[in-house]
Design a protein around this motif. Structure first.
Motif, mmCIF file in Angstrom:
data_model
loop_
_atom_site.group_PDB
_atom_site.id
_atom_site.type_symbol
_atom_site.label_atom_id
_atom_site.label_comp_id
_atom_site.label_asym_id
_atom_site.label_seq_id
_atom_site.Cartn_x
_atom_site.Cartn_y
_atom_site.Cartn_z
ATOM 1 N N GLN A 1 117.275 24.275 49.376
ATOM 2 C CA GLN A 1 117.096 24.751 48.004
ATOM 3 C C GLN A 1 115.985 23.954 47.318
ATOM 4 O O GLN A 1 115.968 22.725 47.355
ATOM 5 C CB GLN A 1 118.400 24.593 47.221
ATOM 6 C CG GLN A 1 118.343 25.189 45.813
ATOM 7 C CD GLN A 1 119.641 24.970 45.052
ATOM 8 O OE1 GLN A 1 120.394 24.048 45.356
ATOM 9 N NE2 GLN A 1 119.898 25.811 44.062
ATOM 10 N N TYR A 2 115.038 24.655 46.700
ATOM 11 C CA TYR A 2 113.878 24.082 46.009
ATOM 12 C C TYR A 2 112.906 23.394 46.975
ATOM 13 O O TYR A 2 111.995 22.706 46.518
ATOM 14 C CB TYR A 2 114.289 23.081 44.924
ATOM 15 C CG TYR A 2 115.165 23.666 43.850
ATOM 16 C CD1 TYR A 2 114.719 24.717 43.051
ATOM 17 C CD2 TYR A 2 116.442 23.159 43.613
ATOM 18 C CE1 TYR A 2 115.529 25.249 42.064
ATOM 19 C CE2 TYR A 2 117.255 23.686 42.628
ATOM 20 C CZ TYR A 2 116.794 24.737 41.865
ATOM 21 O OH TYR A 2 117.594 25.267 40.882
ATOM 22 N N LEU A 3 113.070 23.582 48.260
ATOM 23 C CA LEU A 3 112.182 22.934 49.235
ATOM 24 C C LEU A 3 111.380 23.970 50.008
ATOM 25 O O LEU A 3 111.851 25.087 50.252
ATOM 26 C CB LEU A 3 112.986 22.075 50.212
ATOM 27 C CG LEU A 3 113.689 20.842 49.638
ATOM 28 C CD1 LEU A 3 114.508 20.146 50.721
ATOM 29 C CD2 LEU A 3 112.685 19.872 49.017
ATOM 30 N N VAL B 1 112.551 15.366 40.767
ATOM 31 C CA VAL B 1 111.374 16.227 40.625
ATOM 32 C C VAL B 1 111.793 17.580 40.055
ATOM 33 O O VAL B 1 111.145 18.119 39.138
ATOM 34 C CB VAL B 1 110.659 16.401 41.983
ATOM 35 C CG1 VAL B 1 109.440 17.307 41.832
ATOM 36 C CG2 VAL B 1 110.273 15.053 42.566
ATOM 37 N N VAL B 2 112.875 18.138 40.596
ATOM 38 C CA VAL B 2 113.373 19.428 40.105
ATOM 39 C C VAL B 2 113.761 19.325 38.632
ATOM 40 O O VAL B 2 113.453 20.214 37.828
ATOM 41 C CB VAL B 2 114.573 19.897 40.951
ATOM 42 C CG1 VAL B 2 115.238 21.118 40.315
ATOM 43 C CG2 VAL B 2 114.139 20.224 42.371
ATOM 44 N N ARG C 1 104.363 28.852 39.629
ATOM 45 C CA ARG C 1 105.404 27.966 40.137
ATOM 46 C C ARG C 1 104.903 26.530 40.119
ATOM 47 O O ARG C 1 103.694 26.264 40.140
ATOM 48 C CB ARG C 1 105.825 28.353 41.555
ATOM 49 C CG ARG C 1 104.683 28.386 42.567
ATOM 50 C CD ARG C 1 105.195 28.804 43.936
ATOM 51 N NE ARG C 1 104.113 28.835 44.928
ATOM 52 C CZ ARG C 1 104.317 28.940 46.229
ATOM 53 N NH1 ARG C 1 105.541 29.040 46.704
ATOM 54 N NH2 ARG C 1 103.291 28.956 47.062
ATOM 55 N N PHE C 2 105.855 25.607 40.060
ATOM 56 C CA PHE C 2 105.548 24.182 40.180
ATOM 57 C C PHE C 2 105.651 23.778 41.650
ATOM 58 O O PHE C 2 106.555 24.234 42.362
ATOM 59 C CB PHE C 2 106.540 23.341 39.364
ATOM 60 C CG PHE C 2 106.343 23.419 37.885
ATOM 61 C CD1 PHE C 2 105.158 22.992 37.303
ATOM 62 C CD2 PHE C 2 107.352 23.902 37.058
ATOM 63 C CE1 PHE C 2 104.980 23.052 35.929
ATOM 64 C CE2 PHE C 2 107.183 23.961 35.691
ATOM 65 C CZ PHE C 2 105.981 23.541 35.125
ATOM 66 N N VAL D 1 108.569 20.184 46.966
ATOM 67 C CA VAL D 1 109.435 20.851 45.991
ATOM 68 C C VAL D 1 108.700 22.053 45.405
ATOM 69 O O VAL D 1 107.518 21.943 45.059
ATOM 70 C CB VAL D 1 109.842 19.889 44.862
ATOM 71 C CG1 VAL D 1 110.611 20.626 43.769
ATOM 72 C CG2 VAL D 1 110.681 18.747 45.403
ATOM 73 N N VAL D 2 109.401 23.170 45.309
ATOM 74 C CA VAL D 2 108.836 24.378 44.699
ATOM 75 C C VAL D 2 109.870 24.948 43.726
ATOM 76 O O VAL D 2 111.015 25.210 44.106
ATOM 77 C CB VAL D 2 108.474 25.443 45.750
ATOM 78 C CG1 VAL D 2 107.971 26.709 45.061
ATOM 79 C CG2 VAL D 2 107.425 24.918 46.712
ATOM 80 N N VAL D 3 109.476 25.100 42.470
ATOM 81 C CA VAL D 3 110.336 25.716 41.458
ATOM 82 C C VAL D 3 109.564 26.860 40.826
ATOM 83 O O VAL D 3 108.485 26.657 40.251
ATOM 84 C CB VAL D 3 110.760 24.701 40.379
ATOM 85 C CG1 VAL D 3 111.519 25.408 39.253
ATOM 86 C CG2 VAL D 3 111.621 23.594 40.982
ATOM 87 N N PHE D 4 110.093 28.066 40.934
ATOM 88 C CA PHE D 4 109.414 29.243 40.399
ATOM 89 C C PHE D 4 109.611 29.317 38.884
ATOM 90 O O PHE D 4 110.666 28.985 38.346
ATOM 91 C CB PHE D 4 109.941 30.510 41.066
ATOM 92 C CG PHE D 4 109.474 30.668 42.485
ATOM 93 C CD1 PHE D 4 108.295 31.326 42.773
ATOM 94 C CD2 PHE D 4 110.204 30.115 43.536
ATOM 95 C CE1 PHE D 4 107.846 31.455 44.085
ATOM 96 C CE2 PHE D 4 109.769 30.236 44.842
ATOM 97 C CZ PHE D 4 108.585 30.907 45.120
ATOM 98 N N ILE D 5 108.571 29.758 38.198
ATOM 99 C CA ILE D 5 108.560 29.852 36.741
ATOM 100 C C ILE D 5 108.832 31.297 36.333
ATOM 101 O O ILE D 5 108.225 32.221 36.893
ATOM 102 C CB ILE D 5 107.193 29.394 36.186
ATOM 103 C CG1 ILE D 5 106.946 27.932 36.560
ATOM 104 C CG2 ILE D 5 107.118 29.590 34.678
ATOM 105 C CD1 ILE D 5 105.540 27.462 36.286
ATOM 106 N N PRO D 6 109.760 31.526 35.393
ATOM 107 C CA PRO D 6 110.019 32.893 34.930
ATOM 108 C C PRO D 6 108.728 33.577 34.483
ATOM 109 O O PRO D 6 107.839 32.949 33.904
ATOM 110 C CB PRO D 6 110.988 32.692 33.754
ATOM 111 C CG PRO D 6 111.676 31.397 34.051
ATOM 112 C CD PRO D 6 110.638 30.544 34.734
ATOM 113 N N ARG D 7 108.645 34.878 34.740
ATOM 114 C CA ARG D 7 107.411 35.621 34.496
ATOM 115 C C ARG D 7 106.943 35.504 33.045
ATOM 116 O O ARG D 7 105.750 35.346 32.779
ATOM 117 C CB ARG D 7 107.623 37.101 34.863
ATOM 118 C CG ARG D 7 106.361 37.947 34.804
ATOM 119 C CD ARG D 7 106.681 39.394 35.155
ATOM 120 N NE ARG D 7 107.190 39.504 36.510
ATOM 121 C CZ ARG D 7 106.408 39.597 37.595
ATOM 122 N NH1 ARG D 7 105.090 39.597 37.456
ATOM 123 N NH2 ARG D 7 106.940 39.707 38.798
#
Length: 463
Positions: free
Chosen positions: A6-8, A53-54, A33-34, A17-23
């Motif tokens: 998750q988040y990786l 980081v998350v 995304r971050f 780490v990858v966290v998607f940003i709402p549109r």
């Protein structure tokens, strides 16, 4: 269950780490995304490193969401710029923008804008999401109360033309808010609870290094005014009288209420009066929890709420009727809507329906125009305990005071400090025979004379 990845994301021979940003927030943050490399190829180590980081990335998303939701254009602009305060050249641009604001709106407006945009001042609710994550045991209602008092504080600060920031809440400001807003229009118990939320928030902010001190520590509510000699006596929440209990449980529910409340209110009242259960505990019962002559409460308001309650003989037919043709997973009390995301209790619609019914029956008590009645659904639980105590005082009922605590799911209060080892730890909870003797000692009062169960004419009853 969350995935170990998750988040990786695997990239360049290492995890990142990858966290998607709402549109709807992507234009504010300038990306979709971050991403941040963790410098390790070991999945276990990556999982240990990812959470700070998350958290930081989600904080930026929450900040962008506040900027998008702000109804104040100047505040929205400052919050937007705050997200990019570390970018090259931004600080020079902020100085220039603040000077232009000072020329048209004054120095205070410019200082407030610059402090917020540069990160030198922190919005009042900037860390609220992180605080609620820390307070994971808060129920939805509790979370709502915290968010409500923080919103009230923000609204009051704006009304007083004060900065809506953590730094703007000084000890003097906090005292003024308590006297001018917090205690206005609400009782001391509720105001004390809201003050407690502010203390907890600032306590956590100090713990995390976001503030130096809490302006709420040591603050007290103003003394309650002495009651007028002509005021009605107010003894607070109480049990129903036998007459009120009879009027409610034997009342014309079908005549006064529309379905679905008219289909379950009578059964709810009977179960409450003959078991001492809380409303939410009854509404959470499934048919599997009503087997072998007992109600099984799995969880509730406190740790002691988990318990077994013998089914009163007068409730056996009710349970059988509601169980016929249904699966064990069905709720005993059906007809209630699904729980929406805005609350975590199933009983809310039933509580509101009962309040309407109780008022139509004419069972109410609001001394001196009190906002909330001294009697409510919980008064059935108080009535049950009172009848058990009366049976106990009558002599040799087959149960002890400890049995009452076991059946209603209370702590043993003062007795736990006196005889905890002897009366609780060694023998365990009260036996089934004692519990059944207690439950069967409680009898519903019979229906009263046919005065239509109400003190006043009923207009448009099914409303």
């Amino acid at each position: 269950m969350a995935s170990s990845q998750q988040y990786l994301e695997w990239h360049g021979q290492q995890w990142r780490v990858v966290v998607f940003i709402p549109r709807n927030l992507q234009s504010i943050l300038g990306r979709t995304r971050f991403k941040q490399p963790l410098g390790t190829a070991d999945l276990r180590h990556a999982n240990e490193l990812k959470w700070p980081v998350v958290t930081r990335m989600k904080s930026a998303i929450a900040q962008a969401r506040r900027a998008a939701a702000s109804s104040n254009p100047r505040e929205a602009e400052a919050l937007h710029l705050r997200l990019h305060a570390d970018d090259e050249g931004t600080q020079y641009w902020l100085h220039d923008r603040a000077q232009r604001i000072a020329a048209t709106e004054g120095h205070e407006a410019a200082a407030a804008f610059y402090g917020l945009a540069s990160g030198q001042a922190t919005p009042l609710d900037h860390h609220a999401s992180a605080f609620l994550t820390f307070k994971a045991d808060y129920r939805l209602k509790t979370r709502g109360d915290f968010e409500r008092v923080l919103r009230w504080l923000g609204d009051w600060l704006r009304t007083e033309h004060l900065p809506v920031t953590l730094e703007g809440v000084t000890r003097k400001t906090a005292g003024r808010f308590i006297e001018q807003a917090l205690v206005v229009g609400r009782d001391r118990k509720k105001a004390t609870a809201y003050l407690g939320f502010l203390r907890e928030y600032w306590k956590w902010l100090k713990l995390r290094g976001h503030v130096e001190d809490s302006p709420w520590v040591g603050q007290e509510l103003p003394a309650a005014p002495r009651p007028n000699r002509d005021a009605e006596p107010d003894r607070g929440k109480r049990a129903y009288t036998d007459d009120e209990t009879a009027r409610l449980v034997h009342g014309p529910v079908a005549d006064l209420m529309h379905p679905p409340p008219s289909l379950y209110l009578s059964d709810l009242m009977h179960i409450a009066a003959l078991s001492g259960m809380r409303l939410e505990e009854i509404c959470q019962l499934r048919l599997a929890d009503c087997a072998d002559g007992n109600f099984q409460v799995h969880y509730g308001k406190t740790a002691n709420a988990t318990r077994t309650i013998p089914i009163h003989p007068d409730l056996a037919g009710l349970v059988a009727r509601r169980s016929e043709g249904k699966s064990e997973s069905a709720h005993l009390i059906d007809g209630l809507p699904d729980i929406p995301a805005s609350r975590d209790s199933r009983s809310d619609p039933a509580a509101k329906a009962f309040t309407r019914y109780r008022r139509k029956i004419g069972v109410d008590e609001r001394p001196n125009g009190k906002a909330k009645s001294n009697v409510d659904f919980h008064s059935f639980r108080r009535w049950f305990i009172r009848k058990a105590v009366e049976a106990l005082e009558g002599g040799n009922p087959g149960f002890t005071p400890w049995t009452i605590a076991d059946v209603v799911g209370h702590d043993d209060e003062g007795a736990k400090d006196i005889l905890r080892l002897t009366m609780r730890h060694y023998p365990g909870q009260s036996g089934d025979a004692a519990k059944r003797a207690l439950v069967e000692a409680v009898k519903l009062p019979t229906a009263r004379s046919p005065r239509h169960q109400t003190d006043s004419p009923i207009e448009n009853p099914k409303r």
